[in-house]
Design an enzyme around this catalytic site. Structure first.
Site, short mmCIF file in Angstrom:
data_model
loop_
_atom_site.label_atom_id
_atom_site.label_comp_id
_atom_site.label_asym_id
_atom_site.label_seq_id
_atom_site.Cartn_x
_atom_site.Cartn_y
_atom_site.Cartn_z
N GLU A 1 0.82 -1.22 0.00
CA GLU A 1 0.00 0.00 0.00
C GLU A 1 0.85 1.27 0.00
O GLU A 1 1.95 1.29 0.57
CB GLU A 1 -0.87 0.03 1.26
CG GLU A 1 -1.83 -1.12 1.33
CD GLU A 1 -2.41 -1.34 2.73
OE1 GLU A 1 -3.56 -1.76 2.80
OE2 GLU A 1 -1.72 -1.09 3.74
N ASP B 1 -7.66 -4.83 8.93
CA ASP B 1 -7.28 -3.60 8.23
C ASP B 1 -7.14 -3.79 6.73
O ASP B 1 -6.41 -3.08 6.07
CB ASP B 1 -5.96 -3.06 8.83
CG ASP B 1 -4.80 -4.04 8.70
OD1 ASP B 1 -5.04 -5.17 8.25
OD2 ASP B 1 -3.66 -3.67 9.03
P1 NAD Z 1 2.38 -10.42 13.71
O1 NAD Z 1 2.23 -11.41 12.61
O2 NAD Z 1 3.75 -10.09 14.21
O3 NAD Z 1 1.49 -10.87 14.97
C1 NAD Z 1 0.19 -11.34 14.86
C2 NAD Z 1 -0.07 -12.35 15.97
O4 NAD Z 1 -1.45 -12.72 15.92
C3 NAD Z 1 0.74 -13.64 15.84
O5 NAD Z 1 1.52 -13.83 16.99
C4 NAD Z 1 -0.32 -14.73 15.67
O6 NAD Z 1 0.03 -15.97 16.25
C5 NAD Z 1 -1.52 -14.09 16.36
N1 NAD Z 1 -2.82 -14.63 15.98
C6 NAD Z 1 -3.29 -14.98 14.74
N2 NAD Z 1 -4.54 -15.47 14.84
C7 NAD Z 1 -4.89 -15.40 16.15
C8 NAD Z 1 -6.07 -15.73 16.87
N3 NAD Z 1 -7.12 -16.26 16.27
N4 NAD Z 1 -6.08 -15.51 18.21
C9 NAD Z 1 -5.00 -15.01 18.87
N5 NAD Z 1 -3.85 -14.68 18.23
C10 NAD Z 1 -3.80 -14.87 16.89
O7 NAD Z 1 1.64 -9.11 13.19
P2 NAD Z 1 1.75 -7.61 13.77
O8 NAD Z 1 2.81 -6.85 13.06
O9 NAD Z 1 1.73 -7.64 15.25
O10 NAD Z 1 0.36 -7.02 13.23
C11 NAD Z 1 -0.87 -7.52 13.74
C12 NAD Z 1 -1.99 -7.03 12.88
O11 NAD Z 1 -2.13 -5.62 13.01
C13 NAD Z 1 -1.81 -7.31 11.40
O12 NAD Z 1 -3.03 -7.80 10.88
C14 NAD Z 1 -1.48 -5.97 10.81
O13 NAD Z 1 -1.90 -5.85 9.47
C15 NAD Z 1 -2.25 -5.03 11.72
N6 NAD Z 1 -1.74 -3.68 11.82
C16 NAD Z 1 -2.66 -2.67 11.87
C17 NAD Z 1 -2.23 -1.37 11.98
C18 NAD Z 1 -3.24 -0.27 12.09
O14 NAD Z 1 -2.89 0.90 12.01
N7 NAD Z 1 -4.49 -0.58 12.33
C19 NAD Z 1 -0.86 -1.07 12.03
C20 NAD Z 1 0.06 -2.11 12.02
C21 NAD Z 1 -0.40 -3.43 11.91
#
Ligand code: NAD
Length: 356
Positions: free
Chosen positions: A72, A243
């Site tokens: 993006e 997101d």
């Molecule tokens: P990451 O992959 O490092 O961590 C995600 C975690 O979620 C993993 O440890 C995984 O095991 C866990 N997980 C997956 N399914 C699960 C479930 N059903 N129950 C409990 N835990 C579960 O990712 P990250 O960098 O920490 O990002 C997390 C999310 O946040 C991503 O989807 C990312 O796109 C989003 N994000 C959003 C914003 C925003 O501004 N809203 C900014 C950054 C990241």
């Protein structure tokens, strides 16, 4: 500290060398400032920019989707400064040893179009996302909230926890992840940071006694991290992980019970939890709550939901903050990014002279 509401730190536009903040420099900068102090600083910049929301160019981010994830571009401008972020989201990446989210960003002078900053934004995105969550939780969480459930203990989780501590007064974080190794990592990283950490075996256990529930999982599907019966009245839900089109975390019934707060509705309706609702379902914009034009929480029983997707203005604020910090710390490389010939029309002559 530089005033968060101004562009006072804009680098001179005639400089041909562009400051570049590498990952190494970013880590040094954060450690120099301190994570919690930087979260508070970023929150002040984000809040200042949200308060002047109407000045900005706003567009939903430009997304290129694939089966594996999304890439993006997130641009915006306040008329004086232009910024954009490049960011990806690839939920399967960690299985291959890659990060789910990586990013870099650029700030430019609108007057002549010259870049004034190029920086890593992977770490900065984690900080700005957490600072935004905390700015919103401070507005919407129930009075006296001090316990947070942190569901999804990946890359964002420690930043989310520390922002809620530094900005909202959270003193207990209850961790849950489907992968216990992620919870162990998060608990170890948060040890000694002034938070009570409770490792939980289920999402249900994590939300016990929590007034703030943060969901921050990564899965490219309509996941149900919270079901309707798990969410009691009066809580604030900080939903970070949903997101992207086709990527959500909450059961639709929760959305129907909650007051929903968003960054930029045009983008959130495409990417957020509310993609599951009718296109005219009422939502409140955070900037309007901050400026007093709309109500925040309306009762102690109300469920408030921040349907966070991450908006370009938050990155713009983070880029401004970094620009304002690096001059005095010197934590950047001058980058030879612009041709900038002595005679601006003699680009070819510059090339000829470079032959030696
Ligand atoms: P990451 O992959 O490092 O961590 C995600 C975690 O979620 C993993 O440890 C995984 O095991 C866990 N997980 C997956 N399914 C699960 C479930 N059903 N129950 C409990 N835990 C579960 O990712 P990250 O960098 O920490 O990002 C997390 C999310 O946040 C991503 O989807 C990312 O796109 C989003 N994000 C959003 C914003 C925003 O501004 N809203 C900014 C950054 C990241």
């Amino acid at each position: 500290m530089t005033n968060p509401a101004t562009n006072a730190g804009l680098a001179p536009s005639d400089k041909a060398l562009v400051p570049f903040v590498s990952v190494d420099h970013m880590m040094k900068l954060i450690n120099h400032i301190g994570v919690e102090e930087m979260l508070r600083g970023l929150a002040a910049y984000i809040e200042a920019d949200f308060r002047r929301w109407e000045l900005f160019d706003k567009t939903p981010r430009v997304a290129s989707h694939s089966e594996k994830g999304v890439i993006e571009l997130m641009p915006t401008s306040d008329g004086e400064v232009y910024g954009f972020k490049y960011v990806n989201g690839h939920p399967g990446n960690t299985k291959g040893g890659f990060q789910t989210v990586t990013a870099f960003g650029l700030l430019a002078n609108v007057a002549n179009g010259y870049p004034v900053l190029l920086t890593e934004m992977t770490i900065l995105t984690a900080l700005r996302t957490a600072a935004t969550s905390a700015v919103v939780a401070r507005l919407l969480a129930p009075k006296g909230a001090h316990v947070m459930a942190m569901i999804g203990n990946g890359a964002q989780s420690e930043f989310q926890s520390l922002a809620m501590k530094a900005i909202c007064g959270v003193d207990e974080v209850r961790l849950y992840d489907i992968d216990p190794a992620a919870t162990e990592k998060c608990a170890a990283n948060l040890a000694g940071q002034g938070l009570k950490i409770v490792k939980c075996a289920s999402a249900e256990e994590a939300i016990e006694g929590a007034q703030i529930i943060t969901t921050c999982t990564a899965d490219k599907q309509y996941a149900t991290i919270l079901t309707d019966n798990m969410v009691g009245s009066g809580v604030h839900i900080n939903a970070i992980g949903g997101d992207c089109p086709g990527k959500t975390e909450l059961a639709p019934a929760i959305l129907h019970r909650a007051g929903i707060f968003v960054e930029f509705p045009e983008q959130t309706r495409i990417e957020g939890e509310i993609q599951q609702l009718d296109a005219d379902h009422p939502v409140t914009e955070i900037w309007q709550v901050l400026t007093g034009q709309a109500k925040g929480r309306t009762s102690a029983e109300q469920i408030t939901l921040f349907d966070s997707v991450g908006f370009a203005i938050e990155d713009f604020s983070a880029l401004r903050y970094v620009r304002d910090q690096i001059a005095e710390t010197g934590l950047f490389h001058p980058l030879d990014l612009l041709a900038d010939p002595d005679d601006p029309r003699d680009l070819f002559g510059m090339l000829q002279r470079a032959k030696g």
